[in-house]
Enzyme design. Structure first.
Site, PDB file in Angstrom:
ATOM      1  N   ALA A  37       2.361  45.199 -26.468  1.00  0.00           N
ATOM      2  CA  ALA A  37       3.795  45.055 -26.729  1.00  0.00           C
ATOM      3  C   ALA A  37       4.509  44.793 -25.411  1.00  0.00           C
ATOM      4  O   ALA A  37       4.985  45.718 -24.759  1.00  0.00           O
ATOM      5  CB  ALA A  37       4.345  46.329 -27.381  1.00  0.00           C
ATOM      6  N   PHE A  45       1.787  48.860 -17.400  1.00  0.00           N
ATOM      7  CA  PHE A  45       2.677  48.121 -16.483  1.00  0.00           C
ATOM      8  C   PHE A  45       3.966  48.876 -16.201  1.00  0.00           C
ATOM      9  O   PHE A  45       5.030  48.263 -16.071  1.00  0.00           O
ATOM     10  CB  PHE A  45       3.056  46.743 -17.052  1.00  0.00           C
ATOM     11  CG  PHE A  45       1.903  45.810 -17.232  1.00  0.00           C
ATOM     12  CD1 PHE A  45       1.797  45.041 -18.386  1.00  0.00           C
ATOM     13  CD2 PHE A  45       0.923  45.683 -16.262  1.00  0.00           C
ATOM     14  CE1 PHE A  45       0.737  44.155 -18.552  1.00  0.00           C
ATOM     15  CE2 PHE A  45      -0.140  44.804 -16.424  1.00  0.00           C
ATOM     16  CZ  PHE A  45      -0.231  44.043 -17.578  1.00  0.00           C
ATOM     17  N   GLU A  98      10.920  42.811 -16.784  1.00  0.00           N
ATOM     18  CA  GLU A  98      12.231  43.057 -17.403  1.00  0.00           C
ATOM     19  C   GLU A  98      12.655  41.870 -18.238  1.00  0.00           C
ATOM     20  O   GLU A  98      13.828  41.491 -18.265  1.00  0.00           O
ATOM     21  CB  GLU A  98      13.270  43.368 -16.327  1.00  0.00           C
ATOM     22  CG  GLU A  98      12.872  44.605 -15.560  1.00  0.00           C
ATOM     23  CD  GLU A  98      13.974  45.605 -15.376  1.00  0.00           C
ATOM     24  OE1 GLU A  98      15.016  45.481 -16.030  1.00  0.00           O
ATOM     25  OE2 GLU A  98      13.769  46.511 -14.575  1.00  0.00           O
TER      26      GLU A  98
END
Lengths: 393, 259, 325
Positions: free
Chosen positions: A136, A162, A371
């Site tokens: 995801a 991550f 991001e």
């Protein structure tokens, strides 16, 4: 039908200039000299974290009543930008200090804020934002981590991947499915998890192309018990909170990208002024001048967009996501382009680790990835364009 | 125990921007700064406060209105209050006028220690601390690499040809410290924000009971010119160490600097 | 009054080098107006030794004090003597002691202050002082205004004047008027000896100075050998002193010693402005540095780009060989 926004404005004040001068001095004197070593050893710069905390630079996003300095968006961007100009890894320290706390800022109760913000504002504690999983990434809703209610607690099970600073954080804002049946968009909830909690562990750290001194961790949650008092908002609010967080936090990445680009431009300009070939300085050749001009003006354009977007966020503009996405898209691509060109200006010397631009180029790449990838940013922008123009989906 | 630290605003030094393997300091500041050697005096005073030996640190500056910035920069490092003495009649003040004015302001502040840096970037003789001591009739403890406070007295550690002397005088004193005090702290962001909000006290000559007519400079500049430019250096580069040593030796011999 | 007074610091009963230099300078200046140099002697043995200032160029001497107290404690007798003698100028060495006393004079007399000067001239009965200011970027000439009292206070750097050679004669010595001053309460409560006596940098003709590039005490040991071969002494930049490789007494620069040797070798010194201020008056400057862009290259006479650890020992060997031969 118009797609252009109303004219947003901002003003840079003398306080902004003073702030920039303060951070630049620190960056030049204390951070830049450490950058190559941090990259070579992949060690988190605890000394610089201490320095930034002492200079009140980790509390810029927190209110004064919690011990922060409550800077405006542009001020926060300037802090990140000036540090990133010296070292991208170190600039992640103030970035993550805010990112990790943003879900609490947006959806936490006053009690939760009072409980955690004082230690975060002073830098005594480090936070991290734990959303991403192996399956995801861009598809946030494909999350699998679960949070099952058990009496007054939730029990968290799953793995995050991550997570920047995941291995050094004292507290995490974690997202997990409280209602798996309802799916990611409606069944996700946010939690505040202290990393001392039994069942939490760091599985591994990634070896990365760039920002090597920043630990990027895979985190295991094995029956991690979290009190309900640490849930953010209501059950099911998680996706909204996560998206609202990213809508704002991506601006810090944009500021980071601007800083990296500026550092690369400055280095290239300085080098070109000293390098002599064909009995002249290469900075006097048009080919180099054109490259430098493009680098400088594109960096400036990205910077201005970051400041405009910062002002939009401060104003709680309903369209702020459009602005922050545009800023992150432009700034990330600019950083990659500018650092690549910087290596080109340096020629062969740009490829060797003795000079800083190869590191800057490796560091820049992440601003196109984390991001929200550039592709996700484009989706966000396109959707806003269409919505504003009244075009249905 | 009050310490008054005198700070001077001087023009920022500009330097060329240069490339080095690591990003080098970019010093192109166009504004004025606190005299770098005064920062050591500020640092020394703040350390004494942190050690509980002083409870009030006041910064004092004499200059044009813009010199308030220097006082605020000092306050951003720490300290409790700031005073600016400003008066149009003080333009072009020399060492003696400066000493008279600072002395009057210090008499009004009545600190136990009046502390200064050892010299200013744009001044020549670094005579102001001693002149202030003479005007105020107080003992002078200058060129300290450290300032210490004991019961009713102040001490400085001062370099002598083979080590250090500890000089002592009873309070109140006028003192100056060197750059051996140790690295001055950075102004923190909270410090800068707090300093911006502080109200500074401003005094004119009248507030100090001084007459402009009596404060005339004792010296004046009649000429200023750039120094004679030296021809550029002869360079020896890209040769081995033996060759370099030989060339240096020949160079020295040709100028009769060695036999 | 055409006399020119000068501060004469005594060390172990003999005039210091600065006393001898200032005696010659004061005599030169005073002669222009038909006056004499007046030595203002202080320090251990000043009382017995003051007569020796005559051979150095003084017409007469006044003893301010003879003990080992801090220089500033003779301020009272100094001010009183100067008021009484009203010379046209007092020359003071640009050392901490000299500056302390000069500053007290300025504050007490309201005197015009100058220096450290490159040159002093008498032009039409008016003192004119030439100084290097703004960290060496401007040369200025200044003079006293009409409001200034009769006596100007002038700071003089080491090496500005050369001591008289082959002079003779004794100066008439008198005692200074006793006068109390707040400076009498300054006293030495402790002395910390840290190094063996160091040859005075201000008197050296040859200085081999090391900076950050020298890397440590071992590097400075090599510089000692080079200095010995050249007949000079070792100095240092502030960075080397801060690092603890040499005592602070060897520091040359804005906050250290100001020197004027015939030969200054800057080894591993980058040449920041604060260092330059301390050695810019050197006649010949040779710099060795591995950074071709080091600022010292801009004001050296000979700039050698290379590894000082390789070059210095070879240079020392070659010079020793020449001497031997």
């Amino acid at each position: 039908m118009t797609t252009s926004p109303s004219a947003p404005t901002y003003r840079l004040t003398r306080e902004h200039d003073e702030l920039r001068a303060l951070v630049r001095q620190l960056a030049d004197e204390r951070i830049a000299p450490r950058a190559a070593e941090i990259d070579a050893t992949s060690e988190f710069p605890w000394d610089l974290k201490q320095l930034l905390a002492e200079q009140d630079l980790l509390g810029t996003g927190f209110e004064e009543r919690h011990g922060g300095t409550g800077l405006d968006g542009i001020g926060q961007a300037i802090v990140v930008e000036e540090i990133a100009r010296a070292d991208a890894t170190t600039s992640l320290i103030p970035i993550i200090q805010k990112l990790g706390a943003l879900p609490i800022m947006l959806a936490g109760s006053d009690e939760q804020k009072d409980r955690y913000f004082p230690r975060l504002a002073t830098g005594e504690w480090l936070p991290a934002f734990a959303l991403t999983e192996a399956g995801a990434g861009s598809d946030v809703a494909a999350m699998r981590m679960r949070a099952s209610r058990d009496g007054d607690d939730y029990v968290l099970n799953g793995t995050k991947r991550f997570i920047t600073h995941g291995s050094i954080a004292n507290v995490l804002t974690v997202f997990a499915l409280t209602d798996p049946e309802a799916g990611g968009r409606k069944g996700m909830s946010g939690f505040i998890v202290e990393t001392e909690t039994p069942g939490f562990s760091v599985a591994r750290l990634e070896h990365k192309m760039g920002i090597r001194g920043s630990p990027t961790a895979e985190l295991n949650f094995d029956d991690v018990r979290v009190p309900a008092a640490n849930r953010l908002g209501e059950e099911g609010d998680g996706f909204k909170i996560a998206m609202a967080t990213l809508d704002r936090s991506r601006l810090a990445i944009a500021a980071q990208a601007v800083g990296i680009a500026q550092g690369a431009t400055d280095a290239a300009l300085g080098y070109a002024a000293e390098r002599r070939q064909f009995e002249g300085r290469i900075v006097d050749f048009q080919a180099i001048q054109f490259m430098l001009a493009d680098m400088a003006s594109r960096t400036e354009a990205a910077r201005q967009l970051v400041y405009v977007a910062s002002a939009r966020v401060d104003d709680e503009d309903p369209n702020l996501a459009y602005w922050t996405s545009a800023a992150k898209l432009i700034a990330g691509d600019t950083a990659m382009q500018v650092t690549t060109d910087a290596v080109q200006v340096f020629g062969g010397y740009g490829y060797v680790t003795e000079y800083p631009v190869e590191r800057m180029m490796r560091d820049a790449k992440i601003t196109q990835l984390y991001e929200g990838t550039q592709q996700i940013q484009r989706l966000v922008i396109a959707r806003r364009l269409m919505a504003r123009a009244g075009i249905g989906r | 125990m009050k310490i008054a630290v005198c700070v001077k605003q001087v023009p920022a030094t500009t330097a060329e921007k240069r490339y080095t393997p690591d990003l080098r300091l970019d010093r192109t500041a166009t504004e004025a700064i606190v005299n770098p050697l005064d920062e050591y005096a500020i640092e020394q005073a703040l350390r004494l406060k942190e050690a509980g030996q002083a409870d009030e640190i006041v910064f004092l500056s004499m200059g044009p209105e813009g010199a308030a910035e220097a006082v605020r920069r000092a306050l951003a490092m720490g300290g409790d209050a700031g005073v600016l003495v400003t008066d149009p009649a003080l333009a072009g003040a020399d060492e003696w006028v400066t000493a008279k004015v600072l002395a009057a302001a210090l008499d009004k502040l009545a600190p136990e220690v009046s502390l200064m840096g050892m010299a200013s970037d744009d001044a020549r003789g670094s005579l102001v601390p001693g002149a202030v001591a003479a005007v105020r009739g107080l003992p002078l403890l200058a060129y300290g690499s450290e300032l210490r406070l004991t019961d009713g007295a102040a001490q400085v550690r001062r370099l002598n040809p083979t080590g250090f002397d500890i000089l002592e005088a009873p309070l109140p004193v006028v003192a100056s410290v060197t750059d051996q005090v140790g690295e001055p702290r950075y102004a923190s962001l909270k410090g800068i924000m707090a300093a911006r909000r502080m109200e500074l006290t401003t005094w004119s000559l009248a507030d100090l009971g001084l007459e402009a007519a009596a404060l005339t400079a004792r010296s004046r500049m009649v000429e200023a010119r750039p120094p004679a430019t030296k021809p550029p250096a002869e360079r020896i580069t890209g040769v081995g160490a033996d060759e370099a040593a030989t060339r240096i030796t020949d160079w020295l011999a040709s100028r009769k600097l060695i036999a | 009054m055409a006399d020119v007074a000068f501060l004469a610091e005594f060390v172990d009963g003999a005039p210091s080098r600065s006393a001898l230099e200032l005696a010659a300078g004061a005599a030169e200046l005073a002669a222009a107006g038909g006056g004499v140099a007046v030595g203002l002697a202080y320090g251990p043995g000043a009382g017995e030794g003051a007569g020796a200032l005559g051979a150095a160029g003084a017409g007469r001497a006044v003893v301010l004090g003879s003990d080992a107290a801090p220089a500033v404690t003779v301020a009272g007798p100094l001010v009183a003597s100067v008021r009484e003698a009203a010379p046209q100028a007092v020359l003071a060495p640009a050392t901490p002691n000299g500056r302390d006393l000069a500053a007290i004079l300025v504050g007490s007399l309201g005197a015009a202050a100058f220096g450290p000067i490159r040159a002093v001239r008498m032009e039409g009965g008016q003192i004119r002082c030439e100084m290097s200011t703004l960290q060496g970027s401007v040369i200025t000439v200044s003079e006293p205004t009409s409001e200034a009292p009769a006596t100007a206070v002038i700071l003089v750097s080491a090496g500005t004047y050369a001591p008289r050679e082959g002079g003779s004669g004794s100066a008439a010595v008198s005692a200074a008027p006793t006068e109390d001053s707040p400076q009498s309460s300054v006293r030495v409560v402790e002395t910390q000896a840290e190094t063996a006596a160091i040859a005075a940098l201000e008197e050296a003709d040859v200085i081999v100075a090391g900076g950050r590039g020298v890397g440590g005490e071992a590097g400075f040991a090599e510089l000692e050998k080079l200095a010995a071969a050249l007949g000079g002494v070792v100095g240092a930049s502030r960075a080397a002193a801060d690092a603890g490789w040499v005592p602070y007494q060897l520091q040359i620069g804005q906050t250290g010693k100001v020197v004027k040797p015939a030969l200054y070798m800057a080894v591993g010194i980058s040449g920041a402005i604060q260092h330059r201020v301390g050695m810019q008056a050197a006649e010949h400057v040779v710099a060795i540095n591995r950074d071709p862009d080091a600022p010292i290259g801009e004001f050296a006479d000979l700039f050698v780009v290379g590894d000082l650890f390789e070059i210095v020992p070879r240079l020392t060997a070659q010079i020793e060989q020449r001497r031997g031969a």
